[in-house]
Design an enzyme around this catalytic site. Sequence first.
Site, PDB file in Angstrom:
ATOM      1  N   CYS A  15       0.795  -1.128  -0.114  1.00  8.00           N
ATOM      2  CA  CYS A  15      -0.084   0.102   0.116  1.00  8.00           C
ATOM      3  C   CYS A  15       1.023   1.420   0.062  1.00  8.00           C
ATOM      4  O   CYS A  15       2.084   1.103   0.119  1.00  8.00           O
ATOM      5  CB  CYS A  15      -1.085  -0.043   1.153  1.00  8.00           C
ATOM      6  SG  CYS A  15      -0.241   0.204   2.860  1.00  8.00           S
ATOM      7  N   CYS A  89      -2.062   1.402  -4.205  1.00  5.83           N
ATOM      8  CA  CYS A  89      -0.940   2.032  -4.421  1.00  5.83           C
ATOM      9  C   CYS A  89      -0.958   2.318  -6.043  1.00  5.83           C
ATOM     10  O   CYS A  89       0.110   2.581  -6.740  1.00  5.83           O
ATOM     11  CB  CYS A  89       0.521   1.301  -4.105  1.00  5.83           C
ATOM     12  SG  CYS A  89       0.446  -0.336  -5.040  1.00  5.83           S
ATOM     13  N   CYS A  93       3.376  -0.046  -8.394  1.00  4.75           N
ATOM     14  CA  CYS A  93       3.960  -1.562  -8.099  1.00  4.75           C
ATOM     15  C   CYS A  93       4.761  -2.108  -9.335  1.00  4.75           C
ATOM     16  O   CYS A  93       3.995  -2.156 -10.450  1.00  4.75           O
ATOM     17  CB  CYS A  93       2.829  -2.381  -7.546  1.00  4.75           C
ATOM     18  SG  CYS A  93       3.496  -3.830  -7.025  1.00  4.75           S
TER      19      CYS A  93
END
Length: 140
Positions: A15, A89, A93
């Site tokens: 996150c 997020c 990523c």
Amino acid sequence: MSTETIRKPSVLFVCVHNAGRSQMAAAFLTTLSRGGIEVRSAGSQPADKVNPAAVEAMAELGIDMSAEIPKVLTTEAVKDSDVVITMGCGDECPYFPGKRYEDWVLEDPAGQGVDAVRPIRDEIKGRIEGLIASLTPAVK
């Protein structure tokens, strides 16, 4: 086949701040899998400390997160994980083909009191129980 030859599945929770949702998910998975799954958590912009309301909410269930420290997301952590679970997020990523990716849409507990964090915690616990079942179908 002996248990030494079976590699544990590994899960990375990501996150933004690695202070609430991903820390609770990692703590639940560590506890509920009883060491049967390798667990990591990280944040794209880690906070200075874990959310105190998240720590308190988990302590109510007997899980101590007070010593946890938010960690920065690294490419290696993603590469070394079988399952990558993101929690708000977005595209920060890294993506690697062949990994299992899931995006869990959960309310952000940042800045909220423990009363607001409890339902988030409980939703995460339910998702973790389902994740464990999907990763360890032979284990009851």
